[in-house]
Design a protein around this motif. Structure first.
Motif, PDB file in Angstrom:
ATOM      1  N   ALA A  15      -7.071  -4.380  -2.088  1.00  0.00           N
ATOM      2  CA  ALA A  15      -7.227  -5.698  -2.710  1.00  0.00           C
ATOM      3  C   ALA A  15      -7.522  -5.509  -4.195  1.00  0.00           C
ATOM      4  N   PRO A  16      -7.275  -6.530  -4.997  1.00  0.00           N
ATOM      5  CA  PRO A  16      -7.456  -6.405  -6.455  1.00  0.00           C
ATOM      6  C   PRO A  16      -8.869  -5.949  -6.818  1.00  0.00           C
ATOM      7  N   GLU A  17      -8.945  -4.962  -7.679  1.00  0.00           N
ATOM      8  CA  GLU A  17     -10.207  -4.292  -7.973  1.00  0.00           C
ATOM      9  C   GLU A  17     -11.266  -5.216  -8.557  1.00  0.00           C
ATOM     10  N   ASN A  18     -12.507  -4.965  -8.141  1.00  0.00           N
ATOM     11  CA  ASN A  18     -13.673  -5.650  -8.707  1.00  0.00           C
ATOM     12  C   ASN A  18     -13.585  -7.171  -8.613  1.00  0.00           C
ATOM     13  N   THR A  19     -12.920  -7.673  -7.577  1.00  0.00           N
ATOM     14  CA  THR A  19     -12.855  -9.118  -7.333  1.00  0.00           C
ATOM     15  C   THR A  19     -13.666  -9.443  -6.081  1.00  0.00           C
ATOM     16  N   LEU A  20     -14.041 -10.702  -5.944  1.00  0.00           N
ATOM     17  CA  LEU A  20     -14.761 -11.109  -4.735  1.00  0.00           C
ATOM     18  C   LEU A  20     -13.906 -10.864  -3.496  1.00  0.00           C
ATOM     19  N   GLU A  21     -12.594 -11.005  -3.645  1.00  0.00           N
ATOM     20  CA  GLU A  21     -11.695 -10.755  -2.515  1.00  0.00           C
ATOM     21  C   GLU A  21     -11.798  -9.299  -2.064  1.00  0.00           C
ATOM     22  N   GLY A  50     -17.092   1.459  -1.088  1.00  0.00           N
ATOM     23  CA  GLY A  50     -15.863   0.756  -1.427  1.00  0.00           C
ATOM     24  C   GLY A  50     -15.685   0.794  -2.932  1.00  0.00           C
ATOM     25  N   HIS A  51     -14.756   1.620  -3.416  1.00  0.00           N
ATOM     26  CA  HIS A  51     -14.590   1.845  -4.856  1.00  0.00           C
ATOM     27  C   HIS A  51     -13.963   0.632  -5.528  1.00  0.00           C
ATOM     28  N   ARG A  52     -14.680   0.069  -6.487  1.00  0.00           N
ATOM     29  CA  ARG A  52     -14.277  -1.173  -7.155  1.00  0.00           C
ATOM     30  C   ARG A  52     -14.002  -2.261  -6.110  1.00  0.00           C
ATOM     31  N   GLY A  53     -14.808  -2.259  -5.064  1.00  0.00           N
ATOM     32  CA  GLY A  53     -14.617  -3.166  -3.942  1.00  0.00           C
ATOM     33  C   GLY A  53     -13.841  -2.436  -2.875  1.00  0.00           C
ATOM     34  N   ALA A  54     -12.547  -2.584  -2.882  1.00  0.00           N
ATOM     35  CA  ALA A  54     -11.644  -1.813  -2.015  1.00  0.00           C
ATOM     36  C   ALA A  54     -10.274  -1.856  -2.677  1.00  0.00           C
ATOM     37  N   ARG A  55     -10.178  -1.254  -3.851  1.00  0.00           N
ATOM     38  CA  ARG A  55      -9.012  -1.502  -4.699  1.00  0.00           C
ATOM     39  C   ARG A  55      -7.712  -0.949  -4.127  1.00  0.00           C
ATOM     40  N   ARG A  72     -10.575 -17.755 -17.220  1.00  0.00           N
ATOM     41  CA  ARG A  72      -9.260 -18.403 -17.306  1.00  0.00           C
ATOM     42  C   ARG A  72      -8.139 -17.426 -16.959  1.00  0.00           C
ATOM     43  N   HIS A  73      -8.478 -16.158 -16.875  1.00  0.00           N
ATOM     44  CA  HIS A  73      -7.480 -15.130 -16.597  1.00  0.00           C
ATOM     45  C   HIS A  73      -7.441 -14.796 -15.107  1.00  0.00           C
ATOM     46  N   ASP A  74      -6.251 -14.522 -14.619  1.00  0.00           N
ATOM     47  CA  ASP A  74      -6.022 -14.186 -13.218  1.00  0.00           C
ATOM     48  C   ASP A  74      -5.901 -12.667 -13.094  1.00  0.00           C
ATOM     49  N   VAL A  75      -6.739 -12.064 -12.245  1.00  0.00           N
ATOM     50  CA  VAL A  75      -6.699 -10.606 -12.055  1.00  0.00           C
ATOM     51  C   VAL A  75      -6.365 -10.269 -10.599  1.00  0.00           C
ATOM     52  N   TYR A 117       0.029   2.162 -12.864  1.00  0.00           N
ATOM     53  CA  TYR A 117      -1.140   1.765 -12.083  1.00  0.00           C
ATOM     54  C   TYR A 117      -0.712   1.070 -10.799  1.00  0.00           C
ATOM     55  N   ALA A 118       0.272   0.190 -10.880  1.00  0.00           N
ATOM     56  CA  ALA A 118       0.774  -0.472  -9.674  1.00  0.00           C
ATOM     57  C   ALA A 118       1.360   0.547  -8.705  1.00  0.00           C
ATOM     58  N   ALA A 119       2.079   1.533  -9.242  1.00  0.00           N
ATOM     59  CA  ALA A 119       2.676   2.555  -8.379  1.00  0.00           C
ATOM     60  C   ALA A 119       1.620   3.393  -7.671  1.00  0.00           C
ATOM     61  N   SER A 120       0.436   3.515  -8.279  1.00  0.00           N
ATOM     62  CA  SER A 120      -0.621   4.339  -7.685  1.00  0.00           C
ATOM     63  C   SER A 120      -1.344   3.638  -6.546  1.00  0.00           C
ATOM     64  N   LEU A 121      -1.125   2.344  -6.390  1.00  0.00           N
ATOM     65  CA  LEU A 121      -1.833   1.567  -5.357  1.00  0.00           C
ATOM     66  C   LEU A 121      -0.827   0.759  -4.533  1.00  0.00           C
ATOM     67  N   PRO A 122       0.056   1.444  -3.811  1.00  0.00           N
ATOM     68  CA  PRO A 122       1.149   0.745  -3.134  1.00  0.00           C
ATOM     69  C   PRO A 122       0.701  -0.171  -2.003  1.00  0.00           C
ATOM     70  N   GLU A 123      -0.490   0.021  -1.449  1.00  0.00           N
ATOM     71  CA  GLU A 123      -0.948  -0.804  -0.329  1.00  0.00           C
ATOM     72  C   GLU A 123      -1.816  -1.981  -0.761  1.00  0.00           C
ATOM     73  N   GLN A 124      -2.038  -2.113  -2.070  1.00  0.00           N
ATOM     74  CA  GLN A 124      -2.858  -3.234  -2.514  1.00  0.00           C
ATOM     75  C   GLN A 124      -2.105  -4.549  -2.340  1.00  0.00           C
TER      76      GLN A 124
END
Length: 235
Positions: A33-39, A25-30, A102-105, A114-121
């Motif tokens: 879902a948002p990359e490198n997050t617990l989600e 799972g690359h960067r989790g499953a980017r 304190r930052h939301d990712v 970058y958003a266009a490259s991951l349309p199913e996230q």
């Protein structure tokens, strides 16, 4: 076709299981879902990956955190005010863990390439850059005793004060893996082989993977390919 969800490698090349596949799972499953997050990591575990691939940085107070970028990335980072950063943020190494979190990712910045490259996230508002120990805890709670972790140290010979020095980086990672009881399930990879050399001295039992990159001139445009060139499993 789902993009950027799984990297599939021959396990005979990477984790030593001949005639099998290692689904990472690359960067989790980017892709989902948002990359490198617990989600993202929880989702990756739920869909059956055999390895979680992730990236590592270190905060000002010497906490290992999961991030692909040395600096806060405006493509998916919102400040405490809820607004996306308008430019690249400060180095993670210059911030404490409390300041980083304190930052939301949890959402891609609309209108970016970058958003266009991951349309199913799918967004996960409120997601934070996690400490490595948080991910280790998630993996252990999941009960997925077969799942490995492929951890890349985000450091280069030119990164200077934006990253810890190779010895500090390797020592912190070895200590964290050993304390979590996961050293046998961890592989350390890096384009900066100094951290791998340090890891070999500090924790020779932890598998090490040397990464390299080369450019290929195609007919119409250049491309870059990266790959693991060797795996070192012993002292």
């Amino acid at each position: 076709m789902r993009r950027a969800v799984l990297t599939i490698l021959l396990a005979g090349l990477f984790i030593g299981r001949a005639h099998a596949f290692d689904l990472q799972g690359h960067r989790g499953a980017r892709g989902l879902a948002p990359e490198n997050t617990l989600e993202a990591f929880a989702l990756a575990l739920s869909i059956g990956v055999t390895t979680l691939e992730l990236d590592l940085a270190m905060t000002k107070d010497d906490v290992l955190v999961v991030s692909h970028d040395r600096r806060l990335n405006p493509d998916h980072t919102r400040g405490p005010d809820g607004q996306f950063l308008d430019r690249e943020g400060p180095p993670i190494r210059a911030l404490t863990l409390a300041e980083v979190q304190r930052h939301d990712v949890g959402r891609l910045k609309p209108g970016t390439p970058y958003a266009a490259s991951l349309p199913e996230q799918r967004a996960a508002d409120g997601a934070r850059i996690p400490a490595l120990t948080e991910l280790f805890d998630l993996v252990k709670r999941s009960g997925a005793a077969h799942v490995r972790l492929n951890i890349e140290t985000k450091i280069t010979p030119a990164s200077g004060a934006e990253t810890p020095d190779p010895e500090t980086f390797a020592a912190a990672l070895a200590r964290a893996a050993r304390e979590a009881g996961l050293a046998a399930r961890v592989s350390i990879q890096s384009f900066d082989w100094r951290t791998l050399s340090a890891m070999k001295r500090i924790a020779p039992e932890i598998e090490r993977v040397c990464l390299t990159v080369r450019s290929i001139e195609l007919r119409h445009h250049p491309a870059r390919t990266a790959g693991a060139v060797t795996v070192d499993r012993g002292a």
